[in-house]
Design a protein around this motif. Structure first.
Motif, PDB file in Angstrom:
ATOM      1  N   THR A  92      -5.556   0.111  -8.367  1.00 32.00           N
ATOM      2  CA  THR A  92      -4.499  -1.147  -8.245  1.00 32.00           C
ATOM      3  C   THR A  92      -3.331  -1.785  -9.285  1.00 32.00           C
ATOM      4  O   THR A  92      -4.169  -2.246 -10.566  1.00 32.00           O
ATOM      5  N   TYR A 125      -2.227   0.642  -4.800  1.00 28.79           N
ATOM      6  CA  TYR A 125      -1.809  -0.670  -4.236  1.00 28.79           C
ATOM      7  C   TYR A 125      -1.511  -1.713  -5.015  1.00 28.79           C
ATOM      8  O   TYR A 125      -1.693  -1.886  -6.806  1.00 28.79           O
ATOM      9  N   ASN A 178       1.104  -0.911   0.203  1.00 27.72           N
ATOM     10  CA  ASN A 178      -0.203  -0.290   0.138  1.00 27.72           C
ATOM     11  C   ASN A 178       1.026   1.320   0.192  1.00 27.72           C
ATOM     12  O   ASN A 178       1.174   1.721   0.776  1.00 27.72           O
ATOM     13  N   ILE A 210     -10.176  -3.670  -2.113  1.00 30.31           N
ATOM     14  CA  ILE A 210      -8.625  -3.072  -2.696  1.00 30.31           C
ATOM     15  C   ILE A 210      -9.846  -2.001  -4.241  1.00 30.31           C
ATOM     16  O   ILE A 210     -10.340  -3.250  -5.407  1.00 30.31           O
TER      17      ILE A 210
END
Ligand SMILES: Nc1ncnc2c1ncn2[C@@H]1O[C@H](COP(=O)(O)OP(=O)(O)OP(=O)(O)O)[C@@H](O)[C@H]1O
Length: 490
Positions: free
Chosen positions: A339, A306, A284, A334
């Motif tokens: 990400t 992420y 993170n 998430i």
């Protein structure tokens, strides 16, 4: 279609335009750019015969503008002004119908079937037909803009002048209006001359752009030529960055907001941001990092916070692994949009990571390496296509400011270091029995904080390249050893 020579003039004692000369061809979509007060509207007013000029000439279809009668001119040119209000209360259809005036010999009594057909057509084209019986004043700014465009089109002009036509329009109508202008220019040879404040829309749609600065032509050429980063910075006196459009060979200019205190605070991505469990390795970042990756999610260039390397069973097989991965991330709270997500069948406790430091910057590296599916790239054609598990996933976090090319160098350098690690650990391609150079599904992510030291290059013997080489070599070798040990223990 339009020839302007040495045009000079302005208002009373105020000179605005200074010796402006250019030509616009029939069927061209021609954009006029320039900062506030540079003379764009003044130029358009002169071109459309509304404002007199001191010196120079304007010729439309080979004839001097001053030799046109008002009615004759209205059959050739139409204007969509920036600010419009109507003196009388008309319905939408009546407002659009006013555009037919130039083609009529009398007034309403001479309204023909052709007039009606044209008015209905242009109302449809501009998306205002459905409220044709409403009063103009009851419309929103964007709706009014479209009605006035319909009015201009109802004139069936050969040249259409637009002053910031997308000003009040929402995104979809901006696109529709400019798509329509582009289509009419290409298919009906309508000449469109338009002022733009939005450099990106101008760059996307115009054949040529003319950039005005203080009443003079600063540049006049194809969009890519005119929209040079340094030129736009100088003329508009602001910080912008030029990048290619992702889908088209067109330039796009991005405003770069001023940075504030916390944007400069040093940031070091390291082990403290990492968690490893059986299901996933997760990093993170405290703020989004600039990334270039081949992840399942977050691939290509982007900004991501992420980083997930997810363990999947070695016979994981899924028709839509992108959607499945996104669902998995969402189920774990998430955001897939933020990400870089990868998958691996190796046990995650075999991961190797390391922070390597140099003067002024550092690099944090994490590698998981399964080599059951190792391939010798030079003999890849001896393999049949399969997505057998066994993947090397390499994450490189650079605590520094990477130039665009340094992202690419970083991938090359990391790959070279990985290949050497495979060689030194004598990882073989099982089919060819030669040294493997990777696996068939390796993935990589380069992420940079974009703070601190500017790092232009990352080739193997640059300061950054040395850290990446060392870190990726060590981590890949360690991860392979860990995973071999793990397999032996099973
Ligand atoms: N009617 C007017 N009388 C006197 N000066 C004017 C008039 N209209 C504009 N000007 C002046 O002429 C200069 C150029 O104005 P113009 O409207 O042509 O610029 P522009 O490039 O269209 O600006 P913007 O991007 O703000 O619309 C400005 O300094 C402006 O103050």
């Amino acid at each position: 279609m339009l020839e302007v020579k040495g045009l000079t003039g302005g208002y009373d004692n105020k000179s605005v335009l200074d010796s402006v000369s250019f030509e616009v061809q029939k069927g061209e979509l021609f954009g006029i750019l320039g900062p506030n007060g540079s003379g764009k509207t003044t130029l358009l007013s002169m071109l459309s015969g509304v404002l007199d000029y001191k010196q120079g000439s304007i010729r439309i279809k080979g004839k001097d503008l001053q030799d046109y009668s008002a009615k004759r001119l209205a059959r050739v040119i139409a204007v969509l002004p920036q600010h419009s209000s109507l003196a009388f209360s008309y319905t939408v259809k009546e407002t659009v119908s006013l555009g037919r005036y130039a083609h009529q010999t009398g007034w309403f009594h001479s309204w023909s079937a052709e007039d009606e057909e044209i008015v209905q057509r242009v109302m449809k084209q501009t998306g205002v037909a459905e409220f044709q019986d409403l009063h103009f004043e009851r419309l929103s700014g964007g709706e009014r803009q479209r009605v006035l465009l319909a009015q201009a089109l109802a004139q069936e002009p050969e040249v259409l002048f637009l002053d910031e036509p997308t000003n009040h329009l929402d995104l979809s109508y901006q696109k529709e209006l400019l798509d329509l202008m582009s289509k009419m220019a290409k298919e009906q040879e309508l000449t469109v001359i338009s002022i733009f404040h939005d450099l990106n829309l101008a760059g996307l749609y115009c054949d040529r752009l003319m950039l005005l600065a203080k009443g003079k032509i600063k540049a006049l050429a194809a969009p890519n030529e005119v929209l040079q980063q340094d030129r736009i910075r100088e003329v508009y006196r602001t910080t912008i960055e030029k990048h290619p459009h992702p889908a088209l060979p067109k330039p796009q200019m991005f405003i770069v907001p001023q940075k504030h205190g916390s944007d400069f605070a040093p940031l070091e991505i390291n082990e403290s941001h990492l968690t490893v469990n059986r299901e996933m390795i997760r990093l993170n970042a405290p703020s989004p990092l600039r990334t270039m990756s081949s992840g399942v999610t977050g691939s290509g260039m982007g900004w991501h916070r992420y980083f997930v390397n997810r363990h999947v069973h070695h016979d994981y097989d899924c028709d839509d692994h992108l959607a499945e991965m996104a669902d998995y991330l969402k189920a774990n709270n998430i955001d897939p949009q933020e990400t870089v997500g990868m998958m691996t069948a190796v046990y995650l406790d075999t991961a190797a990571f390391k922070l390597v430091k140099a003067e002024g910057f550092s690099v944090f590296i994490i590698v998981t390496a399964g080599v059951g599916n190792a391939i010798d790239a030079s003999l890849a054609d001896r393999h049949s296509w399969s997505t057998a598990p066994g993947t090397i996933n390499t994450w490189v976090f650079v605590n520094g400011h990477l130039a665009e090319e340094a992202f690419i160098h970083s991938i090359v350098t990391a790959t070279e270091a990985k290949v050497k690690a495979l060689h030194d650990l004598q990882v073989l391609d099982k089919v060819t029995n030669t040294y493997a150079t990777g696996t068939s599904t390796d993935s990589i992510s380069i992420a940079a904080t974009q703070r601190g030291m500017k790092l232009q290059y990352a080739g193997t013997i640059t300061p950054l390249g040395k850290l990446i080489s060392r870190g990726v070599y060590d981590c890949t070798a360690e991860a392979i050893r860990n995973s071999r040990k793990r397999n032996e223990a099973l």
